[in-house]
Design a protein around this motif. Sequence first.
Motif, PDB file in Angstrom:
ATOM      1  N   PRO A 286       0.820  -1.225   0.000  1.00 28.96           N
ATOM      2  CA  PRO A 286       0.000   0.000   0.000  1.00 28.96           C
ATOM      3  C   PRO A 286       0.847   1.266   0.000  1.00 28.96           C
ATOM      4  O   PRO A 286       1.857   1.358   0.706  1.00 28.96           O
ATOM      5  N   ALA A 287       0.405   2.243  -0.786  1.00 35.24           N
ATOM      6  CA  ALA A 287       1.147   3.499  -0.926  1.00 35.24           C
ATOM      7  C   ALA A 287       1.211   4.284   0.376  1.00 35.24           C
ATOM      8  O   ALA A 287       2.079   5.147   0.539  1.00 35.24           O
ATOM      9  N   THR A 288       0.314   4.000   1.307  1.00 40.34           N
ATOM     10  CA  THR A 288       0.345   4.707   2.593  1.00 40.34           C
ATOM     11  C   THR A 288       1.500   4.246   3.473  1.00 40.34           C
ATOM     12  O   THR A 288       1.942   4.982   4.355  1.00 40.34           O
ATOM     13  N   ASP A 289       1.977   3.014   3.253  1.00 35.04           N
ATOM     14  CA  ASP A 289       3.066   2.459   4.060  1.00 35.04           C
ATOM     15  C   ASP A 289       4.382   2.355   3.303  1.00 35.04           C
ATOM     16  O   ASP A 289       5.461   2.439   3.904  1.00 35.04           O
ATOM     17  N   TYR A 290       4.298   2.152   1.994  1.00 32.11           N
ATOM     18  CA  TYR A 290       5.484   1.974   1.150  1.00 32.11           C
ATOM     19  C   TYR A 290       5.491   3.134   0.156  1.00 32.11           C
ATOM     20  O   TYR A 290       4.822   3.093  -0.865  1.00 32.11           O
ATOM     21  N   VAL A 291       6.247   4.157   0.490  1.00 35.11           N
ATOM     22  CA  VAL A 291       6.090   5.460  -0.165  1.00 35.11           C
ATOM     23  C   VAL A 291       7.164   5.697  -1.224  1.00 35.11           C
ATOM     24  O   VAL A 291       8.374   5.668  -0.933  1.00 35.11           O
ATOM     25  N   VAL A 292       6.718   5.947  -2.429  1.00 35.66           N
ATOM     26  CA  VAL A 292       7.592   6.389  -3.507  1.00 35.66           C
ATOM     27  C   VAL A 292       7.649   7.918  -3.477  1.00 35.66           C
ATOM     28  O   VAL A 292       6.634   8.579  -3.318  1.00 35.66           O
ATOM     29  N   LEU A 293       8.833   8.483  -3.604  1.00 32.00           N
ATOM     30  CA  LEU A 293       9.039   9.932  -3.615  1.00 32.00           C
ATOM     31  C   LEU A 293       8.579  10.599  -2.313  1.00 32.00           C
ATOM     32  O   LEU A 293       7.702  11.471  -2.304  1.00 32.00           O
ATOM     33  N   PRO A 294       9.139  10.200  -1.176  1.00 28.73           N
ATOM     34  CA  PRO A 294       8.759  10.847   0.085  1.00 28.73           C
ATOM     35  C   PRO A 294       9.194  12.310   0.101  1.00 28.73           C
ATOM     36  O   PRO A 294      10.228  12.661  -0.484  1.00 28.73           O
ATOM     37  N   ASN A 295       8.416  13.155   0.764  1.00 30.13           N
ATOM     38  CA  ASN A 295       8.791  14.572   0.832  1.00 30.13           C
ATOM     39  C   ASN A 295       9.831  14.800   1.927  1.00 30.13           C
ATOM     40  O   ASN A 295      10.156  13.907   2.711  1.00 30.13           O
ATOM     41  N   GLN A 296      10.344  15.997   1.989  1.00 29.91           N
ATOM     42  CA  GLN A 296      11.425  16.320   2.925  1.00 29.91           C
ATOM     43  C   GLN A 296      11.019  16.082   4.367  1.00 29.91           C
ATOM     44  O   GLN A 296      11.774  15.512   5.154  1.00 29.91           O
ATOM     45  N   ALA A 297       9.816  16.503   4.743  1.00 32.80           N
ATOM     46  CA  ALA A 297       9.369  16.353   6.129  1.00 32.80           C
ATOM     47  C   ALA A 297       9.297  14.886   6.534  1.00 32.80           C
ATOM     48  O   ALA A 297       9.699  14.509   7.639  1.00 32.80           O
ATOM     49  N   GLU A 298       8.789  14.049   5.638  1.00 32.66           N
ATOM     50  CA  GLU A 298       8.695  12.612   5.925  1.00 32.66           C
ATOM     51  C   GLU A 298      10.075  11.980   6.049  1.00 32.66           C
ATOM     52  O   GLU A 298      10.294  11.115   6.898  1.00 32.66           O
ATOM     53  N   VAL A 299      11.023  12.412   5.232  1.00 32.04           N
ATOM     54  CA  VAL A 299      12.377  11.840   5.308  1.00 32.04           C
ATOM     55  C   VAL A 299      13.081  12.286   6.588  1.00 32.04           C
ATOM     56  O   VAL A 299      13.798  11.503   7.212  1.00 32.04           O
ATOM     57  N   ILE A 300      12.847  13.525   7.001  1.00 33.51           N
ATOM     58  CA  ILE A 300      13.464  14.014   8.237  1.00 33.51           C
ATOM     59  C   ILE A 300      12.894  13.281   9.449  1.00 33.51           C
ATOM     60  O   ILE A 300      13.626  12.951  10.390  1.00 33.51           O
ATOM     61  N   GLN A 301      11.602  12.986   9.417  1.00 32.32           N
ATOM     62  CA  GLN A 301      10.962  12.273  10.527  1.00 32.32           C
ATOM     63  C   GLN A 301      10.072  11.163   9.953  1.00 32.32           C
ATOM     64  O   GLN A 301       8.869  11.328   9.805  1.00 32.32           O
ATOM     65  N   PRO A 302      10.663   9.992   9.648  1.00 29.18           N
ATOM     66  CA  PRO A 302       9.909   8.923   8.977  1.00 29.18           C
ATOM     67  C   PRO A 302       8.777   8.365   9.837  1.00 29.18           C
ATOM     68  O   PRO A 302       8.958   8.088  11.018  1.00 29.18           O
ATOM     69  N   LYS A 303       7.638   8.199   9.201  1.00 30.93           N
ATOM     70  CA  LYS A 303       6.471   7.625   9.886  1.00 30.93           C
ATOM     71  C   LYS A 303       6.004   6.340   9.215  1.00 30.93           C
ATOM     72  O   LYS A 303       5.275   5.563   9.825  1.00 30.93           O
ATOM     73  N   VAL A 304       6.403   6.122   7.978  1.00 24.76           N
ATOM     74  CA  VAL A 304       5.901   4.985   7.211  1.00 24.76           C
ATOM     75  C   VAL A 304       6.899   3.824   7.261  1.00 24.76           C
ATOM     76  O   VAL A 304       7.971   3.919   7.861  1.00 24.76           O
ATOM     77  N   VAL A 305       6.536   2.732   6.607  1.00 25.25           N
ATOM     78  CA  VAL A 305       7.374   1.523   6.627  1.00 25.25           C
ATOM     79  C   VAL A 305       8.619   1.687   5.771  1.00 25.25           C
ATOM     80  O   VAL A 305       9.729   1.360   6.191  1.00 25.25           O
ATOM     81  N   LEU A 306       8.432   2.208   4.563  1.00 27.32           N
ATOM     82  CA  LEU A 306       9.534   2.247   3.591  1.00 27.32           C
ATOM     83  C   LEU A 306       9.490   3.515   2.760  1.00 27.32           C
ATOM     84  O   LEU A 306       8.415   4.012   2.423  1.00 27.32           O
ATOM     85  N   HIS A 307      10.674   4.014   2.424  1.00 31.00           N
ATOM     86  CA  HIS A 307      10.821   5.100   1.447  1.00 31.00           C
ATOM     87  C   HIS A 307      11.530   4.550   0.213  1.00 31.00           C
ATOM     88  O   HIS A 307      12.528   3.841   0.325  1.00 31.00           O
ATOM     89  N   TYR A 309      13.428   6.293  -2.763  1.00 28.37           N
ATOM     90  CA  TYR A 309      13.927   7.634  -3.064  1.00 28.37           C
ATOM     91  C   TYR A 309      14.183   7.799  -4.559  1.00 28.37           C
ATOM     92  O   TYR A 309      15.247   7.464  -5.070  1.00 28.37           O
ATOM     93  N   VAL A 310      13.198   8.344  -5.246  1.00 27.74           N
ATOM     94  CA  VAL A 310      13.321   8.614  -6.668  1.00 27.74           C
ATOM     95  C   VAL A 310      13.296  10.122  -6.886  1.00 27.74           C
ATOM     96  O   VAL A 310      12.883  10.889  -6.016  1.00 27.74           O
ATOM     97  N   SER A 311      13.778  10.540  -8.050  1.00 25.98           N
ATOM     98  CA  SER A 311      13.702  11.932  -8.468  1.00 25.98           C
ATOM     99  C   SER A 311      14.227  12.890  -7.399  1.00 25.98           C
ATOM    100  O   SER A 311      15.303  12.673  -6.855  1.00 25.98           O
ATOM    101  N   GLU A 312      13.437  13.935  -7.060  1.00 22.64           N
ATOM    102  CA  GLU A 312      13.935  14.965  -6.132  1.00 22.64           C
ATOM    103  C   GLU A 312      14.181  14.427  -4.723  1.00 22.64           C
ATOM    104  O   GLU A 312      14.950  15.026  -3.956  1.00 22.64           O
ATOM    105  N   SER A 313      13.549  13.324  -4.363  1.00 23.48           N
ATOM    106  CA  SER A 313      13.714  12.820  -2.996  1.00 23.48           C
ATOM    107  C   SER A 313      15.102  12.243  -2.745  1.00 23.48           C
ATOM    108  O   SER A 313      15.459  11.975  -1.594  1.00 23.48           O
TER     109      SER A 313
END
Length: 329
Positions: A286-307, A309-313
């Motif tokens: 699920p995209a809610t837990d396995y995130v493609v292209l996480p934003n800066q805030a999510e990467v600084i403080q991860p809440k999901v299962v997986l990031h 990192y494509v493109s700008e991320s």
Amino acid sequence: MIFNFHIIYRQYIRQLAKQWGLGAIAYKLYYAPKSFLEKISRQGSINIAIDYLSRLQMEAAADKLPTVAVQTSALSLDIYFLSGRKFWYQTCFCAYSMQQHTNLILRPIIYDDSSLDQQYQKKIKRIFPHAEIILLSEVEERLEQYLPQSKFPYLRERRLNYPNLKKLTDIHIGSQGWKLVLDSDMLFFHPPDLLIEWLKSPQQPCHMVDVETSYGYSQSLMSSLAQAEIPERLNVGICGLKSENIDWEKLEYWCKKMIEQQGTHYYQEQALIAMLMSSQPCTVAPATDYVVLPNQAEVIQPKVVLHHYVSESKSWYFRYGWKHIISSM
């Protein structure tokens, strides 16, 4: 902090020249300046410098990851990667972060992308003594036997000039069983229960969800070739397939027709796998837990299962993402 852009530029160009295997004169006169200037235009020179230094820091940190202790008699679950000189440290961080969140033993099986020299093999084996490394020479023997140039000219040509396809050809050709192939540029922050359950008892293909549909080819062409409705937003950062179920003759035909009608594309591997998976039920991360292209805030403080990192991320990946893995050890 003052950055020496001249030094960073030269190092960046030298690295790209090695990766692309281009002639020195042609590369210096055209490709390197064009590529670098386009990147500066998109990101800005200061951001490029910060990302470059952060990436070097991440690579150095991989050399200090603790060795994973494994009992030789313990049951292990296999995870597959394509890796080499450019990605070995990202592969290690991905596998290490996944191992941090399960009590089961994960065995990385790493396929040489043609640049996994002995020094990088040693670095990987220091961290994962139980890892298996499949060298290019072994892959090429399988290719000659099961995917000969005379019968599969399009797949063989794309494999050489489009390395992403090796995640499909090199890992699955002449093999049996289910395989979960992971992209190296991903990190786990919580237990990946869905993937662990899939690894324990795979029953159907597995993939994750993209931020948008990115196949590079029209839905009409893909649907007509596959004779099925193509799923939208399929992303192959996570890709589970059963090797013996792959119809290589069909893939060769698809590849040929796609190129003849709409040319080559960076996302062709993803398009081909979407076509392979189109006619069967799949396990979807699920995209809610396995995130493609996480934003800066999510990467600084991860809440999901997986990031993934494509493109700008990728900037946030190199600046912040991997540091969470170090701090949680």
